[in-house]
Design an enzyme around this catalytic site. Structure first.
Site, mmCIF file in Angstrom:
data_model
loop_
_atom_site.group_PDB
_atom_site.id
_atom_site.type_symbol
_atom_site.label_atom_id
_atom_site.label_comp_id
_atom_site.label_asym_id
_atom_site.label_seq_id
_atom_site.Cartn_x
_atom_site.Cartn_y
_atom_site.Cartn_z
ATOM 1 N N ASN A 9 0.863 -1.189 0.000
ATOM 2 C CA ASN A 9 0.000 0.000 0.000
ATOM 3 C C ASN A 9 0.894 1.232 0.000
ATOM 4 O O ASN A 9 1.425 1.622 1.032
ATOM 5 C CB ASN A 9 -0.896 -0.034 1.252
ATOM 6 C CG ASN A 9 -1.713 1.235 1.410
ATOM 7 O OD1 ASN A 9 -1.836 2.028 0.475
ATOM 8 N ND2 ASN A 9 -2.276 1.431 2.600
ATOM 9 N N TRP A 10 1.045 1.831 -1.179
ATOM 10 C CA TRP A 10 1.979 2.960 -1.309
ATOM 11 C C TRP A 10 1.414 4.272 -0.762
ATOM 12 O O TRP A 10 2.117 5.276 -0.709
ATOM 13 C CB TRP A 10 2.366 3.143 -2.778
ATOM 14 C CG TRP A 10 3.309 2.086 -3.278
ATOM 15 C CD1 TRP A 10 3.948 1.137 -2.531
ATOM 16 C CD2 TRP A 10 3.738 1.873 -4.635
ATOM 17 N NE1 TRP A 10 4.746 0.360 -3.342
ATOM 18 C CE2 TRP A 10 4.635 0.792 -4.633
ATOM 19 C CE3 TRP A 10 3.448 2.512 -5.849
ATOM 20 C CZ2 TRP A 10 5.245 0.328 -5.798
ATOM 21 C CZ3 TRP A 10 4.046 2.048 -7.006
ATOM 22 C CH2 TRP A 10 4.938 0.962 -6.984
ATOM 23 N N LYS A 11 0.138 4.293 -0.455
ATOM 24 C CA LYS A 11 -0.506 5.525 0.037
ATOM 25 C C LYS A 11 -0.224 6.675 -0.940
ATOM 26 O O LYS A 11 -0.163 6.447 -2.142
ATOM 27 C CB LYS A 11 -0.040 5.825 1.470
ATOM 28 C CG LYS A 11 -0.245 4.595 2.382
ATOM 29 C CD LYS A 11 -0.100 4.878 3.843
ATOM 30 C CE LYS A 11 -0.317 3.581 4.622
ATOM 31 N NZ LYS A 11 -0.308 3.767 6.055
ATOM 32 N N HIS A 96 -9.827 1.761 4.750
ATOM 33 C CA HIS A 96 -8.551 1.919 5.463
ATOM 34 C C HIS A 96 -8.751 2.902 6.619
ATOM 35 O O HIS A 96 -9.523 3.856 6.491
ATOM 36 C CB HIS A 96 -7.477 2.425 4.496
ATOM 37 C CG HIS A 96 -6.106 2.401 5.093
ATOM 38 N ND1 HIS A 96 -5.674 3.377 5.952
ATOM 39 C CD2 HIS A 96 -5.095 1.518 4.988
ATOM 40 C CE1 HIS A 96 -4.443 3.081 6.349
ATOM 41 N NE2 HIS A 96 -4.063 1.964 5.775
ATOM 42 N N GLU A 98 -7.085 5.302 7.617
ATOM 43 C CA GLU A 98 -6.850 6.711 7.251
ATOM 44 C C GLU A 98 -8.074 7.294 6.557
ATOM 45 O O GLU A 98 -8.405 8.468 6.731
ATOM 46 C CB GLU A 98 -5.580 6.819 6.386
ATOM 47 C CG GLU A 98 -4.323 6.627 7.237
ATOM 48 C CD GLU A 98 -3.135 6.014 6.509
ATOM 49 O OE1 GLU A 98 -3.097 6.004 5.265
ATOM 50 O OE2 GLU A 98 -2.219 5.512 7.213
ATOM 51 N N GLU A 168 -5.830 -4.185 10.826
ATOM 52 C CA GLU A 168 -4.800 -3.168 11.008
ATOM 53 C C GLU A 168 -5.080 -2.374 12.282
ATOM 54 O O GLU A 168 -5.872 -1.421 12.251
ATOM 55 C CB GLU A 168 -4.776 -2.219 9.804
ATOM 56 C CG GLU A 168 -4.452 -2.893 8.498
ATOM 57 C CD GLU A 168 -3.825 -1.924 7.498
ATOM 58 O OE1 GLU A 168 -2.737 -2.233 6.994
ATOM 59 O OE2 GLU A 168 -4.404 -0.848 7.249
ATOM 60 N N GLY A 174 2.164 2.848 10.768
ATOM 61 C CA GLY A 174 3.139 3.906 10.570
ATOM 62 C C GLY A 174 3.832 4.352 11.843
ATOM 63 O O GLY A 174 4.504 5.388 11.864
ATOM 64 N N SER A 214 3.047 -1.589 10.568
ATOM 65 C CA SER A 214 4.490 -1.685 10.825
ATOM 66 C C SER A 214 5.083 -3.064 10.512
ATOM 67 O O SER A 214 5.984 -3.519 11.202
ATOM 68 C CB SER A 214 4.814 -1.275 12.264
ATOM 69 O OG SER A 214 4.473 0.101 12.453
ATOM 70 N N GLY A 235 2.645 -0.858 4.442
ATOM 71 C CA GLY A 235 2.721 0.545 4.054
ATOM 72 C C GLY A 235 4.168 0.966 3.879
ATOM 73 O O GLY A 235 4.798 0.707 2.846
ATOM 74 N N GLY A 236 4.740 1.569 4.905
ATOM 75 C CA GLY A 236 6.095 2.138 4.844
ATOM 76 C C GLY A 236 7.138 1.233 4.208
ATOM 77 O O GLY A 236 7.879 1.658 3.303
#
Ligand code: PGA
Length: 255
Positions: A9-11, A96, A98, A168, A174, A214, A235-236
């Site tokens: 997930n590159w956001k 998600h 966010e 999640e 993150g 994470s 993600g990251g």
């Protein structure tokens, strides 16, 4: 047996050029991996470039990070299932945390999107998870159950089988604070139990539940070796092709 699914997930990151370089590098590492389903989820603006860069590689699929529930019309700034299909997208992340916390998405909205995704033969990755405050107040199960029942309302068995759930915990996204393997497994087992109440045990046994929050190369194997953890939503650590490839390899069965 549930096939593991690991998604990047590159956001709101990655230009077209960066995306093409990422795919080039990933194909070197993962070109022949077949026992794990790999999904790259770029921002809308890089989807076409990722698909083009993947070329004939059949083992890596492309996803989107969100969509609207209407097929088309006067919804400035939105993207629909039909537009995603036009880009050969196969998966779409919905609900998600966010989107829920920053853009006010409710379970009802997520449910409209999930149903619209299935109507267009897109596979939704539906995200659920509690905040730190909810965990500290002992509300994890209540929150997960409400989110699952709301987001998955009115789905038939076939649709549920083509849905991926991502657990999640919001406090782990993150933040570098990963859930312990035991904490994650406990939540995943609860989610599977809830899915069996929503449908039945046989169906729930076949639904894949990813962990997200994470995930890194050094914790991925332990998390994904838990009985009810069927992959990762990353993600990251998915912004670097090398670390993402390591996470995918951690999902492979040990020889
Ligand atoms: P993270 O994000 O890996 O950076 O914690 C996961 C996600 O939000 O899907």
């Amino acid at each position: 047996m549930r096939k593991k699914i690991v998604a990047a997930n590159w956001k709101m990151n990655m230009t077209q050029a960066e995306s093409a370089r990422f795919v080039e590098s990933l194909l070197v590492d993962l070109g022949d991996i077949l026992d794990v389903e790999v999904v790259i989820i770029p921002p809308f603006t890089a989807i076409a470039r990722v698909t083009e860069s993947l070329g004939k590689a059949q083992n890596i699929k492309v996803g989107a990070q969100n969509m609207h529930w209407e097929r088309n019309g006067a919804f400035t700034g939105e993207i629909s299932s039909a537009l995603l299909r036009d880009l050969f997208v196969r998966y779409v992340v919905l609900g998600h945390s966010e989107r829920r916390s920053l853009f006010g998405e409710t379970d009802e909205m997520v449910n409209l999107k999930v149903r619209a995704a299935h109507e267009a033969a897109l596979r939704p990755i539906v995200c659920v998870g509690e905040t730190l405050e909810q965990r500290e107040k002992g509300k994890v199960e209540k929150v997960l159950s409400t989110q699952l029942r709301g987001s998955l309302a009115d789905l038939g068995e076939k649709e549920l089988l083509e849905t991926v759930i991502a657990y999640e915990p919001v406090w782990a996204i993150g933040t570098g604070k990963v859930a312990t393997a035991a904490q994650a497994q406990e939540a995943h087992a609860f989610i599977r139990g809830t899915l069996s109440k929503i449908s039945d045990e046989t169906t729930a046994d076949k639904i894949r539940i990813q962990y997200g929050g994470s995930v890194k190369p050094d914790n991925a194997r332990e998390l994904m070796s838990q009985a009810d953890i069927d992959g990762a939503l990353v993600g990251g650590a998915s912004l670097d092709p090398r670390s993402f490839a390591q996470i995918v390899k951690a999902a492979q069965k040990e020889e």
